[in-house]
Design an enzyme around this catalytic site. Structure first.
Site, mmCIF file in Angstrom:
data_model
loop_
_atom_site.group_PDB
_atom_site.id
_atom_site.type_symbol
_atom_site.label_atom_id
_atom_site.label_comp_id
_atom_site.label_asym_id
_atom_site.label_seq_id
_atom_site.Cartn_x
_atom_site.Cartn_y
_atom_site.Cartn_z
ATOM 1 C CE LYS A 154 63.757 65.378 36.048
ATOM 2 N NZ LYS A 154 64.340 66.642 36.544
ATOM 3 N NE ARG B 77 65.809 66.936 32.430
ATOM 4 C CZ ARG B 77 64.890 66.199 31.826
ATOM 5 N NH1 ARG B 77 65.259 65.266 30.931
ATOM 6 N NH2 ARG B 77 63.620 66.352 32.110
ATOM 7 N N GLY C 209 59.859 71.095 41.077
ATOM 8 C CA GLY C 209 60.303 72.461 41.327
ATOM 9 C C GLY C 209 61.317 72.607 42.444
ATOM 10 C CG MET D 84 66.262 69.495 43.658
ATOM 11 S SD MET D 84 67.730 68.958 44.381
ATOM 12 C CE MET D 84 67.325 67.267 44.463
ATOM 13 N NE ARG E 237 56.786 64.260 36.694
ATOM 14 C CZ ARG E 237 57.395 65.374 37.059
ATOM 15 N NH1 ARG E 237 58.384 65.332 37.913
ATOM 16 N NH2 ARG E 237 57.010 66.532 36.592
ATOM 17 C CG HIS F 106 55.237 75.972 42.625
ATOM 18 N ND1 HIS F 106 54.650 76.439 43.777
ATOM 19 C CD2 HIS F 106 56.198 75.109 43.008
ATOM 20 C CE1 HIS F 106 55.265 75.893 44.821
ATOM 21 N NE2 HIS F 106 56.211 75.092 44.387
ATOM 22 C CB SER G 293 37.629 48.397 72.869
ATOM 23 O OG SER G 293 37.853 49.435 71.950
ATOM 24 C CB CYS H 25 37.760 52.617 70.349
ATOM 25 S SG CYS H 25 38.254 52.608 72.073
ATOM 26 C CE1 TYR I 226 36.003 47.729 67.539
ATOM 27 C CE2 TYR I 226 35.686 45.402 68.045
ATOM 28 C CZ TYR I 226 35.735 46.729 68.455
ATOM 29 O OH TYR I 226 35.514 47.048 69.753
HETATM 30 P P1 ADP Z 1 61.938 69.470 36.550
HETATM 31 O O1 ADP Z 1 62.314 68.332 37.406
HETATM 32 O O2 ADP Z 1 61.827 70.747 37.290
HETATM 33 O O3 ADP Z 1 60.796 69.160 35.667
HETATM 34 P P2 ADP Z 1 63.621 69.015 34.295
HETATM 35 O O4 ADP Z 1 64.961 68.462 34.457
HETATM 36 O O5 ADP Z 1 62.592 68.078 33.822
HETATM 37 O O6 ADP Z 1 63.211 69.725 35.614
HETATM 38 O O7 ADP Z 1 63.792 70.214 33.278
HETATM 39 C C1 ADP Z 1 63.066 71.386 33.254
HETATM 40 C C2 ADP Z 1 62.622 71.684 31.832
HETATM 41 O O8 ADP Z 1 63.696 71.643 30.946
HETATM 42 C C3 ADP Z 1 61.616 70.678 31.352
HETATM 43 O O9 ADP Z 1 60.600 71.357 30.674
HETATM 44 C C4 ADP Z 1 62.401 69.823 30.421
HETATM 45 O O10 ADP Z 1 61.595 69.270 29.447
HETATM 46 C C5 ADP Z 1 63.435 70.789 29.859
HETATM 47 N N1 ADP Z 1 64.644 70.090 29.475
HETATM 48 C C6 ADP Z 1 65.436 69.359 30.262
HETATM 49 N N2 ADP Z 1 66.433 68.784 29.577
HETATM 50 C C7 ADP Z 1 66.273 69.165 28.295
HETATM 51 C C8 ADP Z 1 66.981 68.874 27.078
HETATM 52 N N3 ADP Z 1 68.027 68.065 27.069
HETATM 53 N N4 ADP Z 1 66.540 69.443 25.955
HETATM 54 C C9 ADP Z 1 65.464 70.258 25.969
HETATM 55 N N5 ADP Z 1 64.742 70.559 27.070
HETATM 56 C C10 ADP Z 1 65.146 70.015 28.221
HETATM 57 MG MG MG Z 2 60.634 67.796 34.409
HETATM 58 MG MG MG Z 3 62.983 72.478 38.082
#
Ligand code: ADP
Ligand code: MG
Ligand code: MG
Length: 898
Positions: free
Chosen positions: A26, A96, A105, A107, A352, A470, A779, A846, A866
């Site tokens: 990220k 984040r 999902g 963390m 990503r 999820h 083999s 094999c 092979y």
């Molecule tokens: P995940 O790894 O679970 O996607 P993120 O860190 O991307 O977690 O954040 C979860 C949500 O919060 C995402 O929808 C992201 O776009 C939003 N978000 C994170 N940081 C900001 C920010 N600075 N301003 C607005 N929305 C944010």
């Molecule tokens: Mg995200």
């Molecule tokens: Mg999350």
């Protein structure tokens, strides 16, 4: 001084995409997006090295960190012209997590950090709509309390529901500012009551609480499970991103969304995503409100009533489409994007490489080659060979009648059927049970706690949540069919029922789901095998051009042999003749042979078997038309062919017209304490040469017949199992050669054949030079070689082998991936010594390992000619072999350069 914090924003960044290990995925991509001038809210990344330090030093931070975080905050303050904790113009941030590999999902992110009783007022004053400030505050208290203070989500959800009920509304957005302010009060009181402390008002305390929570979450059970399932090393650690908030919940001109630059299910080259107006953060993913499509085309196609982003916010949409395209070109891959529109202005929050189904991965890779973005070699490297398995999964027979009971979203393609289970525990129980049931996991919505259940389920069905929920994301990653958001289904977990339109289904009832169509079907609907043309064929063709090793199949039945050819096998590497012995008619002759008192008796019984074997082999040769076919002589111990238990013995004796006592005593004689190391393999041919002679005759006569029928010469390879050295090999080979001579004389033709051996005992690997003097091919039978090298009987390994893997005493299950250091060394020795005597000796594998990509890479390194694997793994092996060749070439090039 060590640098623990790197900043980004305002058109530049201290980091970049290359610094993924240090910044996490990220953080690295936020830096990269800032560097290429995209609109990214400013922020900073605390590196993964801090995480490592944190766990290496009793959960404490490096001394310089505090000052560096403070400097990072000043950077954000400068760019945004706001102050952290400022009572007039407050800066709010998100905290984040983000490790090297994406862990969806796993963390928790905290939004709106920096709000307190004072700053919320400032925020309200500056906003068009005061509701926004209190909505943000209540979200913040809830998230922070859940993630940092470890309080239950439900605590807050209940208060929210009560507030809405009191007001008689259904949507959060219908609450007015007084309701929200009251809610905030209620939330704070609940926090104080449940945690014993008031909700922290000091933004600095909030920030450090959040940072610590992110680092601590690296070791939470969900994260640990996810890492284990995805082979992510614990040592990588997570980074923490602190970033200025932008607000998608600032009213009707604000929104938040997620999108893929191409369809992650099908690979179709069209922007694909969902958004929500006046929403924040994870609202889209959480499936609380149903999100709307981004493009107008998708909206029309899905017959969605609510407007698309394209019509609702055309300017923001246009900019987003340009940014999306730019990012795809920049990263040369399909992107998964998160964005927010704040009062009409677009902000990018994440990019990503998007997760995708195998089908989409293939289409995207092939399209990118055709678009001139990737080379064919790069496309080959992009596809995970194991993921091809998904494409070999069945789909629903188009001719079958579909009793559709509900529709949802086509979240992950392929069809699956099984018994309904309502919990992950029940799923595990049913699958692990004696009958090894197939189950469909039916949930309102899945959460990371469900990963283990999803892992064992054949398919997943949810009643809530969108394409990016999820359940959908995880199922696609696992290659499991999934239908999400089938809203007409009602689950009553307590009662164990699933109700739709008056019909009640119970746990144990069978459902079929079609993850490609998003349908839920009653009962077990007929399914069909997949089509392997189009993109699949194109990529396979490129792989075939590249790879050095041949790929053969392990097959003995005509059906398997035909399937193998369909999957592109270039011959048969192992045909287990004994599999042909179990047919009703044949087993009688086999048993007569075993019961015979002398050679004459055995020969008489074997003569009855000969025509069966000959026609089996002939069919194989004809199907494989000109391709090499390796036939292994009888391998298992004879007692496997005898009945056990009094009742069975009596029945068989009667059918054979034999004496039951004799049958019983012969079975007792043949009983072994350790059959794996017993009277089997070439030991049978040594004790009863007539068995090998009959088989050789069947093979050679079939070869003559098949060559005549197809006009293609048959290349047959007769393989002697379980030799310990040259002497036992030669003993059997002499018999085979003699039979070949006889058949040549009888048919006045010449046979093209080779006699070789399995190398499946450590001694044979060590004696490879001597054996190669007379053996024309080896083999490597790595199943038995693994058993004998490690002294582990595979059938008895279950109770202890997993302990070895869990306790990291072995890096992986050696029966799945070849044990490089031990078994691999024996293979390498066998190759080297064999070649020292016979430089062009044909070498293959094999065992099950022949279909395992990591083991295939090893086979390339030791230079096997092979690999041979089960028919369904042939495509996987073709691709893995091509990747192995590319890697070997690269290694050579770097060697040359050095
Ligand atoms: P995940 O790894 O679970 O996607 P993120 O860190 O991307 O977690 O954040 C979860 C949500 O919060 C995402 O929808 C992201 O776009 C939003 N978000 C994170 N940081 C900001 C920010 N600075 N301003 C607005 N929305 C944010
Ligand atoms: Mg995200
Ligand atoms: Mg999350």
């Amino acid at each position: 001084m060590a640098k623990w914090v790197l900043t980004f924003g305002d058109g530049k960044a201290e980091g970049s995409a290359e610094m993924r290990d240090l910044l996490g995925g990220k953080g690295a991509n936020l830096a990269e997006m800032a560097n290429i001038g995209l609109p990214v809210p400013p922020g900073f990344t605390i590196t993964t090295e801090v995480c490592t330090h944190y766990y290496a030093n009793g959960r404490s931070y490096p001394a310089e960190l505090e000052a560096q975080v403070a400097a990072g905050l000043r950077h954000i303050e400068a760019v945004t012209a706001r102050g952290f904790g400022d009572a007039e113009n407050p800066l709010l941030v998100s905290v984040r997590s983000g490790s090297r590999a994406s862990m969806p999902g796993m963390m928790d992110t905290i939004l709106n950090l920096g709000l307190n009783d004072q700053t919320v007022e400032a925020l309200a004053k500056n906003a068009d709509d005061r509701r926004f400030a209190y909505d943000s505050y209540r979200r913040f208290i809830q998230m922070y309390s859940n993630v940092v203070l470890d309080l239950d989500h439900d605590l807050f959800e209940d208060l929210l529901e009560t507030a809405k009920e009191k007001k008689g509304v259904t949507e959060d957005t219908e609450l007015d500012v007084e309701d929200l302010a009251k809610l905030v009060k209620g939330y704070k009181a609940a926090v104080e009551r449940d945690s014993g402390k008031p909700f922290p008002q000091d933004p600095a305390e909030q920030l450090w609480g959040a940072i610590s929570a992110v680092f601590a979450s690296w070791m939470n059970p969900r994260a640990i499970t996810y890492r284990r399932l995805n082979q992510i090393p614990e040592s990588w650690g997570t980074a923490v991103n602190v970033q200025a908030m932008v607000f998608g919940n600032m009213g009707e001109t604000s929104a938040t969304g997620v999108a893929f630059t191409r369809n992650p299910s099908t690979g179709e080259n069209r922007l694909y995503g969902e958004f929500l107006v006046n929403a924040q953060g994870e609202d889209v993913v959480a499936g609380i409100r149903t999100p709307q499509p981004i493009t107008e085309a998708a909206r029309a196609e899905g017959k969605v009533r609510a407007p698309s982003l394209e019509t609702r916010m055309p300017e923001a949409f246009k900019e987003f489409a340009i940014v999306a395209n730019r990012l795809e070109q920049h990263y040369r891959d399909m992107q998964d994007l998160e964005f927010t529109v704040e009062r009409g202005k677009l902000w990018m929050l994440q990019a990503r490489n998007g997760k995708r189904t195998a089908k989409a991965a293939l289409k995207i890779a092939v399209d990118l080659v055709n678009e001139g973005v990737l080379t064919k070699e790069e496309a080959i490297e992009r596809i995970d060979p194991a993921s091809l398995d998904q494409l070999l999964h069945p789909t629903i027979d188009p001719k079958a009648e579909r009793k559709i009971i509900a529709s949802g979203l086509p979240a992950s393609p392929g069809a699956a059927q099984g018994e309904i289970v309502f919990s992950s525990e029940a799923a595990e129980e049913a699958v692990a049970g004696k009958e090894g049931k197939k189950v469909i996991l039916v949930r309102t919505e899945t959460s990371p706690e469900d990963i283990h259940g999803m892992h064992v389920a054949a398919g997943i069905l949810t009643t809530r949540g969108g394409m990016t929920s999820h359940a959908a994301v995880v199922a696609r990653g696992m290659g499991k069919p999934c239908v999400s958001g089938a809203g007409s289904l009602r689950i009553d977990e307590k009662a164990g029922t699933l109700t739709v339109g008056g019909k009640v289904f119970r746990a144990g009832d069978v459902l079929t789901i079609d993850g490609s169509a998003g349908q839920v079907l009653d009962g077990a609907v007929a399914m069909i095998k997949p089509e392997l043309s189009g993109d699949f064929a194109a990529l396979m063709g490129w792989a075939d051009e590249v790879r050095r090793m041949k790929v053969r199949a392990n097959a003995e039945t005509p059906a398997d042999a035909r399937a193998a050819r369909g999957f592109g096998a270039e011959g048969i590497g192992l045909s287990r003749t004994e599999h042909m012995f179990f047919d009703d008619e044949r087993i009688v002759a086999v048993r007569e042979m075993i019961l015979a008192d002398d050679v004459e008796g055995r020969r008489k019984a074997l003569a009855k078997l000969l025509p069966f074997q000959r026609s089996d082999f002939r069919e194989l040769f004809e199907i494989m038309k000109g391709l090499p076919v390796t036939i292994r002589l009888l391998d298992p111990p004879l007692h496997e062919f005898l009945p056990h238990g009094d009742k069975e013995v009596a029945a068989v004796a009667e059918a054979m017209g034999a004496d039951p006592d004799k049958l019983r005593s012969r079975a007792a004689e043949l009983h072994e304490f350790n059959p794996m190391l017993g009277f089997r393999g070439c030991r049978l041919a040594i004790a009863f040469p007539e068995i090998a002679e009959m088989q050789a005759r069947a093979i050679f006569e079939a070869a003559v017949e098949a060559a005549k029928a197809t006009g293609e010469p048959v290349t047959c390879e007769v393989m002697v199992p379980l030799v310990v050295g040259r002497a036992d090999f030669d003993f059997v080979k002499a018999r085979i050669d003699a039979v070949a001579k006889a058949v040549e004389a009888e048919t006045s033709g010449t046979l093209v054949y080779q006699v070789g051996t399995m190398i499946e005992l450590p001694r044979a690997a060590l004696m490879a030079a001597e054996i190669a003097e007379t053996a024309e091919f080896f083999s490597f039978g790595t199943n038995d070689l693994t058993q004998t090298a490690l002294g582990i009987s595979r059938d008895d390994a279950a109770p202890f082998l997993s302990h070895y893997v869990d306790k990291k005493l072995l890096p992986y299950d050696p029966f799945v991936t070849i044990d490089r250091e031990g078994v691999g060394e024996l293979v390498a020795i066998g190759c080297e010594r064999g070649r020292s005597v016979r430089p062009k000796i044909k070498l293959g594998i094999c065992g099950e390992h022949g279909g395992d990509p990591a083991s295939i890479a090893f086979c390339e390194e030791v230079g096997l000619d092979y690999v041979s694997c089960s028919p369904f793994r042939v495509p996987i092996a073709r691709l893995a072999a091509a990747q192995a060749t590319l890697r070997a070439r690269k290694a050579l090039r770097t060697q040359d350069a050095a």
